[in-house]
Design an enzyme around this catalytic site. Structure first.
Site, PDB file in Angstrom:
ATOM      1  N   GLU A  85       0.968  -1.244   0.640  1.00 25.41           N
ATOM      2  CA  GLU A  85      -0.292  -0.146   0.202  1.00 25.41           C
ATOM      3  C   GLU A  85       0.639   1.243   0.278  1.00 25.41           C
ATOM      4  O   GLU A  85       0.183   2.276  -1.214  1.00 25.41           O
ATOM      5  CB  GLU A  85      -0.909   0.218   0.803  1.00 25.41           C
ATOM      6  CG  GLU A  85      -2.160  -0.799   1.299  1.00 25.41           C
ATOM      7  CD  GLU A  85      -3.179  -1.312   2.290  1.00 25.41           C
ATOM      8  OE1 GLU A  85      -1.951  -1.381   3.313  1.00 25.41           O
ATOM      9  OE2 GLU A  85      -3.770  -1.347   2.043  1.00 25.41           O
ATOM     10  N   GLU A 119      -4.216  -9.459   3.570  1.00 28.49           N
ATOM     11  CA  GLU A 119      -4.061  -8.917   5.169  1.00 28.49           C
ATOM     12  C   GLU A 119      -6.117 -10.413   5.330  1.00 28.49           C
ATOM     13  O   GLU A 119      -5.862  -9.841   7.110  1.00 28.49           O
ATOM     14  CB  GLU A 119      -5.107  -7.842   5.029  1.00 28.49           C
ATOM     15  CG  GLU A 119      -4.241  -6.587   5.055  1.00 28.49           C
ATOM     16  CD  GLU A 119      -3.775  -6.494   3.829  1.00 28.49           C
ATOM     17  OE1 GLU A 119      -3.805  -7.474   2.711  1.00 28.49           O
ATOM     18  OE2 GLU A 119      -2.651  -4.981   3.643  1.00 28.49           O
TER      19      GLU A 119
HETATM   20  C1  3H9 Z   1      -1.948  -4.827   7.214  1.00 25.12           C
HETATM   21  O1  3H9 Z   1      -0.725  -4.871   6.465  1.00 25.12           O
HETATM   22  C2  3H9 Z   1      -2.761  -3.698   7.403  1.00 25.12           C
HETATM   23  C3  3H9 Z   1      -2.888  -2.418   6.818  1.00 25.12           C
HETATM   24  O2  3H9 Z   1      -3.689  -3.180   5.564  1.00 25.12           O
HETATM   25  C4  3H9 Z   1      -3.651  -1.992   7.040  1.00 25.12           C
HETATM   26  C5  3H9 Z   1      -2.941  -1.206   8.759  1.00 25.12           C
HETATM   27  C6  3H9 Z   1      -4.175  -0.279   8.800  1.00 25.12           C
HETATM   28  N1  3H9 Z   1       4.199  -7.516  12.444  1.00 25.12           N
HETATM   29  O3  3H9 Z   1       7.660 -15.320   8.635  1.00 25.12           O
HETATM   30  P1  3H9 Z   1       8.544 -15.177   9.536  1.00 25.12           P
HETATM   31  C7  3H9 Z   1       7.454 -10.909  12.838  1.00 25.12           C
HETATM   32  S1  3H9 Z   1      -1.850  -6.551   7.932  1.00 25.12           S
HETATM   33  C8  3H9 Z   1       4.774  -7.224  13.182  1.00 25.12           C
HETATM   34  O4  3H9 Z   1       9.447 -16.026  10.437  1.00 25.12           O
HETATM   35  P2  3H9 Z   1       9.802 -14.794   7.220  1.00 25.12           P
HETATM   36  C9  3H9 Z   1       7.274 -12.489  12.796  1.00 25.12           C
HETATM   37  O5  3H9 Z   1       6.278 -12.415  13.848  1.00 25.12           O
HETATM   38  C10 3H9 Z   1      -0.502  -7.301   7.606  1.00 25.12           C
HETATM   39  N2  3H9 Z   1       5.968  -8.687  13.422  1.00 25.12           N
HETATM   40  O6  3H9 Z   1      10.044 -14.301   8.049  1.00 25.12           O
HETATM   41  C11 3H9 Z   1       8.510 -12.893  13.358  1.00 25.12           C
HETATM   42  O7  3H9 Z   1       8.866 -13.241  14.830  1.00 25.12           O
HETATM   43  P3  3H9 Z   1       9.417 -13.736  16.182  1.00 25.12           P
HETATM   44  C12 3H9 Z   1       0.047  -7.500   6.210  1.00 25.12           C
HETATM   45  C13 3H9 Z   1       6.050  -9.830  12.151  1.00 25.12           C
HETATM   46  O8  3H9 Z   1      11.339 -14.328   6.386  1.00 25.12           O
HETATM   47  C14 3H9 Z   1       9.408 -12.097  12.687  1.00 25.12           C
HETATM   48  O9  3H9 Z   1       8.960 -11.132  11.998  1.00 25.12           O
HETATM   49  N3  3H9 Z   1       1.134  -8.153   6.646  1.00 25.12           N
HETATM   50  C15 3H9 Z   1       5.218  -9.006  11.207  1.00 25.12           C
HETATM   51  O10 3H9 Z   1       9.704 -16.754   6.457  1.00 25.12           O
HETATM   52  C16 3H9 Z   1      10.309 -12.831  11.408  1.00 25.12           C
HETATM   53  O11 3H9 Z   1       8.902 -12.917  10.550  1.00 25.12           O
HETATM   54  C17 3H9 Z   1       1.464 -10.119   6.849  1.00 25.12           C
HETATM   55  O12 3H9 Z   1       0.376 -10.300   7.321  1.00 25.12           O
HETATM   56  C18 3H9 Z   1       3.841  -8.324  10.607  1.00 25.12           C
HETATM   57  N4  3H9 Z   1       4.176  -7.467   9.698  1.00 25.12           N
HETATM   58  O13 3H9 Z   1       8.524 -14.411   6.195  1.00 25.12           O
HETATM   59  C19 3H9 Z   1       3.328 -10.550   6.420  1.00 25.12           C
HETATM   60  N5  3H9 Z   1       5.811 -10.272   9.598  1.00 25.12           N
HETATM   61  O14 3H9 Z   1      11.581 -14.030  14.904  1.00 25.12           O
HETATM   62  C20 3H9 Z   1       3.676 -11.307   7.443  1.00 25.12           C
HETATM   63  C21 3H9 Z   1       6.089 -11.027  10.608  1.00 25.12           C
HETATM   64  O15 3H9 Z   1       9.704 -13.347  16.641  1.00 25.12           O
HETATM   65  N6  3H9 Z   1       4.513 -11.733   7.585  1.00 25.12           N
HETATM   66  N7  3H9 Z   1       7.115 -10.225  11.785  1.00 25.12           N
HETATM   67  O16 3H9 Z   1       9.052 -15.045  15.308  1.00 25.12           O
HETATM   68  C22 3H9 Z   1       5.029 -12.424   7.004  1.00 25.12           C
HETATM   69  O17 3H9 Z   1       3.887 -13.002   6.548  1.00 25.12           O
HETATM   70  C23 3H9 Z   1       6.281 -13.196   6.782  1.00 25.12           C
HETATM   71  O18 3H9 Z   1       6.651 -12.223   8.139  1.00 25.12           O
HETATM   72  C24 3H9 Z   1       7.498 -12.366   6.033  1.00 25.12           C
HETATM   73  C25 3H9 Z   1       9.141 -12.898   6.252  1.00 25.12           C
HETATM   74  C26 3H9 Z   1       7.173 -13.471   4.704  1.00 25.12           C
HETATM   75  C27 3H9 Z   1       7.283 -11.251   5.599  1.00 25.12           C
END
Ligand code: 3H9
Length: 695
Positions: free
Chosen positions: A107, A127
């Site tokens: 976004e 999301e």
């Molecule tokens: C959004 O964006 C809403 C908006 O539209 C509007 C807002 C108003 N936040 O997965 P990993 C942490 S909703 C906080 O093992 P990978 C995760 O918990 C969001 N923490 O790594 C982990 O912590 P720990 C939309 C986050 O390389 C560490 O980072 N976005 C977030 O296998 C490493 O993560 C998503 O839904 C976050 N957003 O994969 C994307 N993301 O080491 C969610 C990760 O302490 N994220 N952490 O356990 C993912 O899909 C994967 O993390 C990603 C990397 C593909 C990015």
């Protein structure tokens, strides 16, 4: 104009480079938002630069909003307002994407005036997988850039779109090779030179597409009726034809509605749960190096495990008793890998390389050099003991010996070897090359580094490992064995199997227990009931009469064309003989059937599941409630938006659960007993979430 601790500014000639550095995934938390706001405003006010280019340090572009901030009071600038402000930047504002630009990350990119990305980058709006919808302008800007149908596809699937596809769609303006900073700089220079066009996304027109909106809503109503966020997401995208500010205000309302829902709380719990289960007492132990694997047994499980290992790039030695069985195993593995190619999971070239890593042989002697052996023969303790005794003699020192048993005692198996510290359970779920769950069963003497190796192997196979203690059925099958009895009691007492299934499907399960039984084969349960008959307590009510009769008639479910249902030409039909069998079983047990409404069916089934899950936590078989949740979400088709049995239990509350169990116990005091943990929680007013804290 100095930025803050996570956003820095660097001036290179006429280009102002803005770097976000907020490890591990550059989530758009308060610091990032405030830093971006100040940086872009400051650079505009300063008047020296001609272009602003945003890029990220570390492994990825912004991976979304900071999910840990959800549920806390919002702190300005909130994302949608910030992105509007950034989009109004007088200076051209562009960004360079590497890694994954997801959710609020994409976004942000769409609010920029042009977007470039490096090869291998991916973008998406995930999301929906958190029970939300894009809430920072995504539902308004994506349709303006790529049209309503493509925007719907990306936002409803939550998939990560490869950069080439994103470029072809018009979501990315250019693919450029190089390090993110260099690409950002080169793209900014291209803007100055007039070679890269810039424009504000919100100024673009949207082509209305009522047909696509209506068709998508109709599909959701029939396929995912229980879910709020997909419906709201479509409605928000439909609002893109409104004036920009109006569409955005509607998106915000829908986003806040979803954020306050049980659905998003359940899915966010699932997201963090999948990661939290890696937090085990053995996490500081160094895993042993696994370069090769041996698999004993070429049946469905052994072939699936072999496929999974080969797909992870590990050479596999597959062992069977006869040449025929071996040939069948190799055929299944080949078919599994072909299937992975067809589903786009791997290239034909990778499949060929994987198959080249497969060695097949009869007899255990060929396993002398492998680093880890997984035994996947049928569930018979004597056979397993014999195999482990032989492995102990054949395998090299330091090799890990694992059993894929679904319920047998790992300690008893380990005791047949001279190296019980090297023995553990690796319980895969069928089909093992597709299901992402792995229960790592830790015996009394399993060494910490052996446990750590099980977790490392799961990661390599792209699976989620959950640590389980030794008991009959470990976490998942122990709980399953308990609550399936409720399904049989419900039918004996008056509900119809189809009603039970439909009630639970309405709750969110993909399939009710009778359809699942037919799919798995009713003979499995039949054999288990026979095996446990001798140990069944006299007070236990017997629920298996109906299923026994089906199996005795040879009606073992789908594979025989008939079970609880009849399977014909791809259709599931009523079994015309079922009611007579049910009547006979009820008469035999002296039961006068009564009516159940769907809510009572769900309540009894879920209360039974929660009761046994509470005992599994109390007994230390699962480390924490979240471990049970992840097992059920990933291995037993538990609806993700409910967050898992114990997350769901918290939405009911311990006191109400105790009340229910005590009420049910009026009819059957043996089966319905209040677990001590639940009683304590009710007395103290605590929740399962409290027990997950501090992970
Ligand atoms: C959004 O964006 C809403 C908006 O539209 C509007 C807002 C108003 N936040 O997965 P990993 C942490 S909703 C906080 O093992 P990978 C995760 O918990 C969001 N923490 O790594 C982990 O912590 P720990 C939309 C986050 O390389 C560490 O980072 N976005 C977030 O296998 C490493 O993560 C998503 O839904 C976050 N957003 O994969 C994307 N993301 O080491 C969610 C990760 O302490 N994220 N952490 O356990 C993912 O899909 C994967 O993390 C990603 C990397 C593909 C990015």
């Amino acid at each position: 104009m100095s930025g803050n601790e996570v956003v820095s500014i660097e001036e290179v000639g006429k280009v102002a480079l803005v770097c976000i550095d907020n490890p591990p995934v550059n989530a758009g938390g308060y610091g990032v938002r405030k830093g971006l706001q100040d940086a872009v405003a400051g650079i505009n006010a300063d008047g020296r630069a001609e272009v602003i280019a945003i890029y990220c340090a570390g492994r990825t572009f912004v991976a979304g909003a900071d999910i840990t901030e959800f549920g806390k009071p919002p702190r300005a600038p909130i994302m949608p307002d910030l992105y509007n402000e950034l989009e109004q930047s007088a200076l051209p504002l562009i960004c360079a994407i590497h890694g994954t630009a997801l959710g609020g990350g994409l976004e942000l990119a769409m609010a920029c005036h042009a977007r470039v990305a490096v090869p291998g980058a991916r973008v998406g709006l995930p999301e929906i997988l958190l029970g939300l919808l894009p809430g920072a302008g995504g539902t308004q800007r994506a349709p303006r850039l790529i049209g309503i149908p493509a925007a719907l596809d990306i936002a409803l699937s939550g998939r990560q779109v490869p950069v080439e596809e994103a470029h072809a769609l018009g979501l990315i303006d250019r693919i450029m090779e190089g390090a993110p900073r260099d690409v950002a700089l080169a793209a900014a220079r291209a803007v100055i030179a007039g070679e890269l066009a810039v424009r504000r996304t919100s100024d673009l027109a949207v082509t209305p597409d009522d047909a696509a909106i209506e068709a998508t809503l109709a599909k959701l109503t029939s396929k995912r009726p229980a879910l709020l966020s997909p419906r709201r997401c479509v409605q928000a995208v439909a609002g893109a034809t409104l004036p920009f500010a109006e569409g955005l205000a509607q998106e915000r309302r829908f986003f806040m509605e979803c954020l306050g829902s049980d659905e998003s709380r359940g899915m966010i719990h699932a997201f963090f749960g999948e990661r939290a289960v890696a937090n085990i007492p053995e996490k500081t132990a160094t895993p042993r190096d696994i370069q090769s694997i041996g698999v004993i047994g070429g049946g469905t499980m052994g072939s699936g495990i072999s496929t999974s290992a080969l797909m992870a790039g590990l050479p596999v030695t597959l062992v069977e008793v006869t040449d025929e069985a071996l040939a069948r195993g190799v055929k299944t593995i080949t078919a599994n890998l072909d299937g992975a190619v067809k589903r786009g999971k791997m290239s034909a070239q990778k499949r060929d390389a994987a198959l080249a890593g497969l060695t097949a042989m009869t007899g255990l002697d060929g396993l002398g050099n492998v680093d880890l052996v997984i035994e996947a023969v049928f569930e018979n303790m004597e056979v397993k003991k014999e195999i482990f005794g032989k492995l102990d003699r054949i395998c090299k020192p330091g090799a890990i010996l694992a059993s894929n048993t679904s319920y047998l005692d790992i300690d008893e198996i380990a005791a047949t070897t001279s190296r019980p510290a090297d023995v553990l359970g690796l319980h895969f779920f069928s089909p093992a090359h597709i299901m992402r769950l792995l229960e790592v069963v830790v015996g009394a003497r399993t060494a910490p580094e052996v446990v750590a190796t099980g977790f490392a192997l799961a990661r390599k196979m792209k699976k989620v490992a959950v640590r389980a203690g030794v008991c009959d059925g470990f976490i998942g099958n122990r709980i399953l064995g308990h609550y399936l009895k409720t399904a049989s009691y419900l039918v004996l007492d008056g509900a119809h199997p189809d009603q039970v299934d439909k009630a639970l499907e309405g709750f969110g399960f993909a399939m009710g227990p009778h359809r699942v039984g037919d799919l798995a084969g009713l003979d499995i349960g039949y054999m288990t009931r026979k095996r446990l008959a001798a140990t069944r307590p006299a007070e236990e009510r017997y629920g298996g009469a109906i299923a026994d009769r089906l199996s005795e008639n040879g009606w073992n479910g789908r594979k025989t064309g008939k079970g609880y249902f009849v399977y014909e030409d791809g259709k599931t039909l009523e079994n015309p003989d079922l009611n007579a069998i049910i009547d006979e079983a009820r008469a035999g047990a002296g039961i006068t059937p009564r009516d159940f409404d769907d809510q009572e069916i769900v309540d009894r089934y879920m209360t039974a599941m929660i009761s046994e899950a509470a005992r599994v936590v109390e007994d230390g078989i699962a480390l924490r409630p979240v471990d049970v949740d992840v097992v059920f979400l990933m291995g037993y088709g538990f609806p993700r938006f409910r967050g898992g049995p114990l997350h769901y239990a918290d939405t009911i509350g311990a006191a109400e659960l105790v009340r229910r169990i005590e009420a049910y116990a009026q009819e059957d005091a043996h089966y319905w007993q209040v677990p001590a943990l639940l009683r304590r929680m009710a007395d103290e007013g605590t929740s399962f979430a409290d027990m997950n804290k501090g992970i």
